[in-house]
Design a protein around this motif. Structure first.
Motif, short mmCIF file in Angstrom:
data_model
loop_
_atom_site.label_atom_id
_atom_site.label_comp_id
_atom_site.label_asym_id
_atom_site.label_seq_id
_atom_site.Cartn_x
_atom_site.Cartn_y
_atom_site.Cartn_z
N HIS A 190 0.97 4.17 -2.80
CA HIS A 190 0.72 5.58 -2.45
C HIS A 190 1.82 6.46 -3.03
O HIS A 190 1.55 7.50 -3.63
CB HIS A 190 0.68 5.77 -0.93
N ASP A 217 0.85 -1.20 0.00
CA ASP A 217 0.00 0.00 0.00
C ASP A 217 0.89 1.26 0.00
O ASP A 217 0.66 2.19 -0.77
CB ASP A 217 -0.90 -0.04 1.24
N HIS A 233 -5.33 2.31 -7.27
CA HIS A 233 -6.29 2.39 -6.16
C HIS A 233 -7.73 2.31 -6.66
O HIS A 233 -8.57 1.67 -6.02
CB HIS A 233 -6.07 3.67 -5.34
N HIS A 244 -6.11 -4.65 1.33
CA HIS A 244 -6.05 -3.46 0.50
C HIS A 244 -4.74 -3.34 -0.30
O HIS A 244 -4.74 -3.12 -1.51
CB HIS A 244 -6.26 -2.24 1.40
#
Ligand code: NAD
Ligand code: FE2
Length: 438
Positions: A223, A219, A306, A333
């Motif tokens: 990002h 993740d 995402h 996620h």
């Protein structure tokens, strides 16, 4: 930094010959208390904010580690009373957030302390919103899934204590929620949701199991990569005043600093944190990476991986992730996000080749071959080294699922608006198809 923002700053022309491109970006982050042992300073910080009776919010996994008791002790020592809510659902749903919100509406604490991963921090944001403002959760969810209403009353202070090196949710004004009936994830996005203070203590992450270290690290990776390659803020149409400006500005010189530093930290520490869970230097490096990436993407935004991750997580049928609660199917996620990253960055490469190549160099800490494959190769190498599943097929998806995933991803227009290249349904279908067996 070798790659300048100016390299890719098209303005948006209008008929008059003037430009209507954006000239302003916003940037915000909560104050941060970072370092080994910072958790124990929680009580003093809560007292300094004037809090007297707070809700300590956590999930059963974090509760089993004794984190709420530790928080309550630190708070009590500073004269702050606390009540505990330990029923956060890992990967929260609209129902789980409503339930938590109903509890908060009854208890009405004067502050919230979120101790846990992104699931906990996001749930605490929703609890705070619902305790202080009327209406149903769906009134606040991003359109078109919800009504996109803004809170009209001030929220209480929220102190976030992240215990995963992952989401950066302690810095962002966003909370992510899986909408059960639609089998898709969406969010609530408003600056008022941003925590008042983040207390980031790398010591809390030494208990992270391997599966959570891998997924939450992926993740962080996405990002940083997505915010660094996002459409530049000044290639977007000009907002008519601050209220109309999106919370996600697009890439900008300030967010770039955080994203690039996060990539270098990930390249250095991710593999070691997975291989040697008790290695404090590696855990601290990963916690810094997560924090840096959160501060960057919380302003610049994230885009195609995402947007695709939300239906990938929402449509899961059977897959159960190692080291996550076993009672229901779940694609964590971070794994859902990285699944389409390679194909997505091949698609966006032409918009800023230098940035894609620079990202690969930062991740691998060695001169990386130029070209469209440099970044996808660096991502593949990292996934292989830490043992992350590659490809959507690992989660039970096949060609017959592509259409539904595209539909869910295309709904995430708030994210796709910062994609550097227009993500049409056809483009998304190609990215998702290629990600089945990359
Ligand atoms: N708000 C944002 O800006 C933002 C950004 C990215 C992701 N998210 C959301 O955050 C959620 C994912 O959060 P996450 O990756 O931090 O994981 P998580 O909060 O879902 O936690 C995963 C598992 O790890 C356990 N855990 C947490 N900390 C632990 C520790 N220190 N030791 C041992 N076990 C621990 C939890 O009990 C849980 O079982 C998703 O719902 C995602 O959509 C939010
Ligand atoms: Fe994320």
């Amino acid at each position: 930094m070798r790659v300048e923002q100016e390299e890719r700053m098209p303005s948006v022309p209008v008929a008059s010959g003037h430009t209507s491109s954006e000239t302003v970006f916003t940037w915000g982050a909560p104050p941060l208390v970072f370092g080994r042992g910072a958790f124990d300073e929680l009580g003093d910080h809560a007292a300094a904010l004037g809090l007297r009776r707070v809700a300590v919010v956590t999930d059963p996994g974090a509760a089993r580690l004794g984190l709420p008791e530790r928080a309550a002790r630190a708070l009590g020592a500073a004269g702050v009373a606390s009540i505990a809510y330990a029923d956060v659902h890992v990967e929260p749903t609209d129902d789980s957030m409503r339930e938590a919100g109903a509890w908060a509406r009854v208890e009405r604490p004067d502050g919230f302390i979120a101790v846990g991963g992104g699931s906990v921090i996001d749930t605490a944001k929703a609890m705070n919103l619902l305790a202080t403002n009327d209406g149903d959760l769906s009134d606040y969810l991003n359109p078109p899934i919800g009504a996109g209403r803004s809170p009209t009353r001030p929220l209480e202070p929220l102190i976030a204590v992240p215990t995963t090196a992952g989401t950066g949710a302690e810095s962002t004004g966003v909370c992510i929620v899986g909408v059960h009936a639609l089998r898709v994830k969406t969010g609530i996005s408003h600056p008022a949701l941003r925590p008042r203070l983040a207390i980031v203590d790398p010591l809390t992450t030494t208990s992270l199991p391997r599966g959570v270290t891998i997924a939450s690290g992926m993740d962080v990776l996405c990002h940083a990569l997505e915010s660094y390659t996002a459409r530049p803020y000044n290639a977007r149409p000009r907002a008519e005043g601050p209220a109309a400006r999106s919370a996600y500005s697009g890439s900008n010189p300030i967010s770039d600093i955080w994203a690039t530093r996060a990539l270098a930290l990930l390249g250095r520490w991710f593999r070691r944190a997975v291989d040697r869970p008790g290695d404090l230097e590696a855990r601290e490096g990963m916690m810094l990476a997560a924090t840096f990436a959160g501060i960057g993407f919380g302003n610049a935004g994230v885009h195609i991986p995402h947007a695709c991750a939300y239906p990938i997580a929402g449509l899961v049928r059977e897959y159960r992730a190692p080291d996550y609660p076993p009672d229901e199917p779940l694609v964590p996620h971070g794994l859902a996000v990285v699944a389409t990253a390679r194909a997505a960055f091949r698609f966006t490469y032409s918009t800023a080749p230098g940035r894609h190549e620079e990202a690969a160099r930062l991740l691998t800490d060695r001169p990386h071959g130029a070209g469209i494959d440099a970044l996808p190769d660096a991502i593949a190498e990292l996934c292989r080294d830490v043992g992350a599943p590659t490809g959507l097929a690992a989660y039970g998806y096949d060609e017959s699922d592509v259409e539904a995933i595209v539909e869910g991803a295309y709904r995430q227009q708030r994210l796709l608006a910062v994609s550097p290249r227009e993500a049409t349904p056809a483009a998304l279908a190609s990215i998702i198809s290629r990600s089945l067996h990359p």
